[in-house]
Design a protein around this motif. Structure first.
Motif, PDB file in Angstrom:
ATOM      1  N   VAL A   1       5.946   0.962   8.238  1.00  0.00           N
ATOM      2  CA  VAL A   1       7.020  -0.147   7.511  1.00  0.00           C
ATOM      3  C   VAL A   1       7.524  -1.055   8.628  1.00  0.00           C
ATOM      4  CG1 VAL A   1       8.654  -0.619   5.982  1.00  0.00           C
ATOM      5  CG2 VAL A   1       6.989   0.931   5.395  1.00  0.00           C
ATOM      6  N   MET A   2       8.169  -0.403   9.635  1.00  0.00           N
ATOM      7  CA  MET A   2       9.167  -1.032  10.435  1.00  0.00           C
ATOM      8  C   MET A   2       8.150  -1.881  11.486  1.00  0.00           C
ATOM      9  SD  MET A   2      11.742   2.120  12.066  1.00  0.00           S
ATOM     10  CE  MET A   2      12.528   0.560  13.179  1.00  0.00           C
ATOM     11  N   GLU A   3       7.029  -1.598  11.745  1.00  0.00           N
ATOM     12  CA  GLU A   3       6.128  -2.415  12.429  1.00  0.00           C
ATOM     13  C   GLU A   3       5.788  -3.792  11.707  1.00  0.00           C
ATOM     14  OE1 GLU A   3       2.329  -0.500  13.784  1.00  0.00           O
ATOM     15  OE2 GLU A   3       3.239   0.969  14.867  1.00  0.00           O
ATOM     16  N   CYS A   4       5.196  -3.430  10.302  1.00  0.00           N
ATOM     17  CA  CYS A   4       4.938  -4.537   9.487  1.00  0.00           C
ATOM     18  C   CYS A   4       6.034  -5.530   9.337  1.00  0.00           C
ATOM     19  CB  CYS A   4       4.465  -4.214   8.067  1.00  0.00           C
ATOM     20  SG  CYS A   4       2.926  -3.265   8.213  1.00  0.00           S
ATOM     21  N   ASN A   5       7.291  -5.072   9.081  1.00  0.00           N
ATOM     22  CA  ASN A   5       8.582  -5.795   9.050  1.00  0.00           C
ATOM     23  C   ASN A   5       8.916  -6.701  10.316  1.00  0.00           C
ATOM     24  OD1 ASN A   5       8.975  -5.573   6.238  1.00  0.00           O
ATOM     25  ND2 ASN A   5      10.074  -3.508   6.753  1.00  0.00           N
ATOM     26  N   ALA A   6       8.657  -5.969  11.182  1.00  0.00           N
ATOM     27  CA  ALA A   6       8.959  -6.544  12.530  1.00  0.00           C
ATOM     28  C   ALA A   6       7.902  -7.830  13.041  1.00  0.00           C
ATOM     29  CB  ALA A   6       9.017  -5.655  13.708  1.00  0.00           C
ATOM     30  N   SER A   7       6.714  -7.298  12.477  1.00  0.00           N
ATOM     31  CA  SER A   7       5.705  -8.460  12.756  1.00  0.00           C
ATOM     32  C   SER A   7       5.960  -9.685  11.821  1.00  0.00           C
ATOM     33  CB  SER A   7       4.104  -7.755  12.435  1.00  0.00           C
ATOM     34  OG  SER A   7       3.352  -8.769  12.428  1.00  0.00           O
ATOM     35  N   ILE A   8       6.392  -9.420  10.435  1.00  0.00           N
ATOM     36  CA  ILE A   8       6.483 -10.461   9.737  1.00  0.00           C
ATOM     37  C   ILE A   8       7.633 -11.372  10.126  1.00  0.00           C
ATOM     38  CG2 ILE A   8       7.585 -10.924   7.294  1.00  0.00           C
ATOM     39  CD1 ILE A   8       5.759  -8.666   6.658  1.00  0.00           C
ATOM     40  N   GLU A   9       8.653 -10.713  10.690  1.00  0.00           N
ATOM     41  CA  GLU A   9       9.772 -11.348  11.107  1.00  0.00           C
ATOM     42  C   GLU A   9       9.672 -12.310  12.259  1.00  0.00           C
ATOM     43  OE1 GLU A   9      13.537 -12.674  10.816  1.00  0.00           O
ATOM     44  OE2 GLU A   9      12.795 -11.450   9.597  1.00  0.00           O
ATOM     45  N   GLN A  10       8.763 -11.517  13.277  1.00  0.00           N
ATOM     46  CA  GLN A  10       8.398 -12.327  14.449  1.00  0.00           C
ATOM     47  C   GLN A  10       7.497 -13.422  14.072  1.00  0.00           C
ATOM     48  OE1 GLN A  10       9.613 -11.892  17.585  1.00  0.00           O
ATOM     49  NE2 GLN A  10       8.518 -13.762  17.981  1.00  0.00           N
TER      50      GLN A  10
ATOM     51  N   ASP B   1       0.694  -1.132   0.177  1.00  0.00           N
ATOM     52  CA  ASP B   1       0.008   0.185  -0.054  1.00  0.00           C
ATOM     53  C   ASP B   1       0.823   1.454   0.082  1.00  0.00           C
ATOM     54  OD1 ASP B   1      -1.733   1.936   0.582  1.00  0.00           O
ATOM     55  OD2 ASP B   1      -2.983   0.842   1.668  1.00  0.00           O
ATOM     56  N   PRO B   2       0.650   2.278  -0.967  1.00  0.00           N
ATOM     57  CA  PRO B   2       1.635   3.180  -1.062  1.00  0.00           C
ATOM     58  C   PRO B   2       1.701   4.128   0.147  1.00  0.00           C
ATOM     59  CG  PRO B   2       0.418   3.062  -3.300  1.00  0.00           C
ATOM     60  CD  PRO B   2      -0.057   2.092  -2.175  1.00  0.00           C
ATOM     61  N   GLU B   3       0.436   4.326   0.600  1.00  0.00           N
ATOM     62  CA  GLU B   3       0.154   5.282   1.917  1.00  0.00           C
ATOM     63  C   GLU B   3       1.054   4.710   3.154  1.00  0.00           C
ATOM     64  OE1 GLU B   3      -3.159   6.813   4.880  1.00  0.00           O
ATOM     65  OE2 GLU B   3      -3.919   6.395   2.933  1.00  0.00           O
ATOM     66  N   ILE B   4       1.048   3.271   3.431  1.00  0.00           N
ATOM     67  CA  ILE B   4       1.565   2.621   4.299  1.00  0.00           C
ATOM     68  C   ILE B   4       3.296   2.560   4.145  1.00  0.00           C
ATOM     69  CG2 ILE B   4       2.058   0.501   5.461  1.00  0.00           C
ATOM     70  CD1 ILE B   4      -0.888   0.174   5.340  1.00  0.00           C
TER      71      ILE B   4
END
Length: 646
Positions: free
Chosen positions: A616-625, A606-609
């Motif tokens: 972006v950091m939140e999403c990446n951290a969640s994916i990694e976890q 999503d361009p806005e996110i």
């Protein structure tokens, strides 16, 4: 393969909207539960899918070759045929093939066939092809399939020549289910299939559906059943649908997580909007900052506003209290025989103490409801004794709601029992049970099964009895109302004796299980899962002792060794069952984590996110976890698989 698609489906009855923009996709091997409050439109959607009802908008797409079977709620098999002949109708194609095979065999037995080699070869080829087709389609086992299904649905003691017209409503419903199971459609649609099934039959049906080769779409209020059978949940709420992966328990967890996440996103956007509006208001008129303010105003106008996530729909709200406490001994049964003219069950002996929560279980027809009616003095004991403890006051919930007066209004049904209370108080109580406004003026005779159940519970609550006797209290209640009832009963300070086929309900409420048979009752401490485990251990011990009985008579010392070996075997089997349950849990958790990773990865597109560094950091951290958790679960899964193979 996609077997069924429902796109943008809408339905209204007059001015009342029932369903709007409903989406549903069914693929091979899908096990989908359709859940929602009573009145949410579940049965309406099923009837539109199978063509019994028309839809206002949208489309239902089904390939021509896909077969569908439908079991309607409360539908029984109406037929003048016998049980066996009705089930045989499912396999008319096999009967025709058998007739063709016999005809070809007669032709081959004719000596003149050998005079024409070409005709002989053609006949032999046709016979071989038909025989192979007959075998591959299951032609040599369809009678065994019929017996297996009838046995699973507890018709094993019936004469299969019994006319269906002579059976009870519940038996006809079970036969309708059995006929559908034998039909084996590509998509099996079941509306409340667990009605009229005892616990043993429910367990059989779960196992059958788990191995079913086609897809299944189910409406059911039995959470234990849904957890065992389904792998997807589609919720109907506020006229719309939403899909969740996993069984019913995972759906509840995911739904709660979604709500928290959506609320957080909404609050964050609202905070951002407030900051932008404040900046615009302060800087629009300043020459030096007006361009920035105008830019932010345009951004604000283009922003896709999030709606505040809606929580659960309004729920009933009630609790059970007592007027006074009973003595420690609440009820004792001594060699009790119960029934009408003849005894249904005899030699019933049991003792119930204060704050016991006892689940009364047993096969259909063993007399569970009869026992409750005998205890509350609606029936006279045929033999034996019933002794009530001191200060015991009994509140009785009848599954047939025979205590309700069909000609009264909802308001008067309650108010006539408590005429000293004012109307406002009565309306408040009814409101807690979801009867509001003009609903309280409805005649009782016009209420649905769920509404009658809530009204009966309202009357029971008003009594403030210290000993509740409940006959199938969860029948007709939707899943949300069941949970409210469970919480109310768990907080109840008195004593409960109840009959229920809802194993999830039994697990939450029961402190003891009383198993009824035709010639007595056996008590088990604990909930339904504990009872089930003890019954399995007993069966294994009996089988083991029977197998080794002759040897045990000769060598007592060896017997003790064998018993010790049995205990070790039993412990090993128990651990194996635990491992298999853990494997199922891990598989569901992995599916859930995969869905969460896909969802986060979609957000990153999503361009806005993507432009928001923090998100972006939140999403990446969640994916990694989630990936770390998945790796750990996969490792555990592999270890368990290896242990089970060994």
């Amino acid at each position: 393969m996609i077997l069924l698609q429902v796109n943008q489906l809408s339905k209204a009855f007059g001015a009342e909207e029932i369903l709007s923009n409903i989406k549903l996709e069914v693929q091979t091997k899908d096990r989908i539960a359709l859940v929602g409050r009573n009145g949410a439109g579940k049965s309406t959607l099923l009837k539109m899918i199978i063509g019994q009802l028309s839809h206002d908008q949208g489309e239902i797409i089904k390939p021509k070759e896909v077969s569908m079977g439908y079991l309607e709620q409360h539908s029984g098999l109406e037929s003048e045929l016998s049980i066996w002949d009705e089930m045989l109708q499912v396999f008319d194609h096999f009967k025709k093939m058998e007739k063709d095979l016999r005809s070809q065999e007669q032709q081959m037995a004719d000596p003149s066939i050998y005079e024409n080699q070409e005709r002989y070869d053609r006949l032999m080829k046709e016979y071989d092809e038909l025989q192979v087709q007959f075998k591959e389609m299951g032609g040599y086992q369809y009678e065994a399939d019929i017996r297996s299904v009838l046995h699973g649905l507890r018709f094993q003691d019936f004469n299969y020549n019994t006319p269906i017209s002579s059976l009870s409503g519940g038996q006809k419903t079970r036969l309708a289910l059995g006929k559908l199971l034998l039909t084996k459609p590509d998509v099996m649609i079941l509306d409340e299939p667990t009605n009229h099934l005892d616990i043993e039959t429910l367990s059989w049906l779960e196992n059958y559906l788990q191995g079913y080769p086609g897809a299944i779409l189910i409406v059911s209020h039995d959470r234990y059943f849904l957890d065992k059978v389904v792998n997807q949940v589609v919720e109907l709420s506020r006229h719309r649908s939403r899909k969740y992966h996993g069984n019913y328990s995972f759906y509840l967890d995911q739904k709660a997580q979604n709500y928290e996440r959506e609320l957080k996103e909404f609050d964050k956007q609202q905070e951002e909007i407030m900051k932008m509006e404040d900046f615009i208001a302060r800087n629009l008129v300043r020459a030096s900052t007006t361009k920035q303010a105008q830019s932010r105003r345009k951004k604000l106008e283009k922003m896709e506003k999030l709606n505040r996530p809606q929580g659960d729909e309004k729920s009933a709200n009630f609790s059970f209290s007592i007027d006074r406490q009973s003595g420690n001994d609440v009820l004792k049964l001594q060699n009790l025989s119960i029934g009408y003219e003849e005894a249904v069950s005899s030699q019933l002996t049991a003792a119930i103490a204060r704050q016991d929560n006892i689940a009364l279980i047993g096969p259909n027809g063993v007399g569970k409801s009869t026992l409750l009616k005998t205890i509350v003095k609606k029936l006279t004991p045929l033999n034996g004794e019933i002794r009530y403890g001191s200060n015991v006051t009994v509140g009785y919930y009848d599954q047939e709601q025979a205590e309700l007066h069909s000609k009264k209004t909802v308001l008067n049904e309650l108010w006539d029992d408590y005429p000293m209370k004012n109307e406002k108080d009565i309306r408040t109580i009814l409101g807690n049970f979801l009867f509001s406004g003009e609903d309280v003026l409805k005649p009782v005779s016009t209420l649905s099964g769920g509404e009658k159940a809530r009204l009966a519970l309202a009357k029971l609550m008003m009594q403030q009895s210290n000993f509740l006797i409940l006959d199938e209290p969860t029948n007709h209640l939707d899943l949300d109302s069941k949970e409210i009832l469970e919480n109310a009963l768990m907080d109840f300070p008195g004593t409960i004796l109840f009959v229920s086929h809802d194993r999830y309900f039994i697990n939450r409420i029961a402190t003891k299980v009383l198993e009824m048979s035709l010639d007595g009752a056996t008590e088990f401490l604990g909930d339904y899962d504990y009872y089930k485990e003890k019954k399995q251990e007993q069966a294994e011990l009996e089988a083991y002792e029977l197998e080794n009985s002759s040897f045990s008579q000769q060598q007592d010392k060896s017997v003790q060794t064998d018993k010790n070996k049995f205990q070790l075997d039993k412990e090993q089997k128990r651990k194996e069952r635990q491992k298999r349950r853990r494997l199922e849990e891990i598989e569901l958790q992995i599916t859930k984590l995969e869905d969460q990773i896909k969802e986060k990865e979609k957000l990153l597109c999503d361009p806005e996110i993507f432009q928001d560094h923090e998100r972006v950091m939140e999403c990446n951290a969640s994916i990694e976890q989630n990936k770390v958790t998945m790796d750990r679960l996969l490792e555990e899964w592999a270890e368990l698989e290896e242990e089970l193979v060994e």
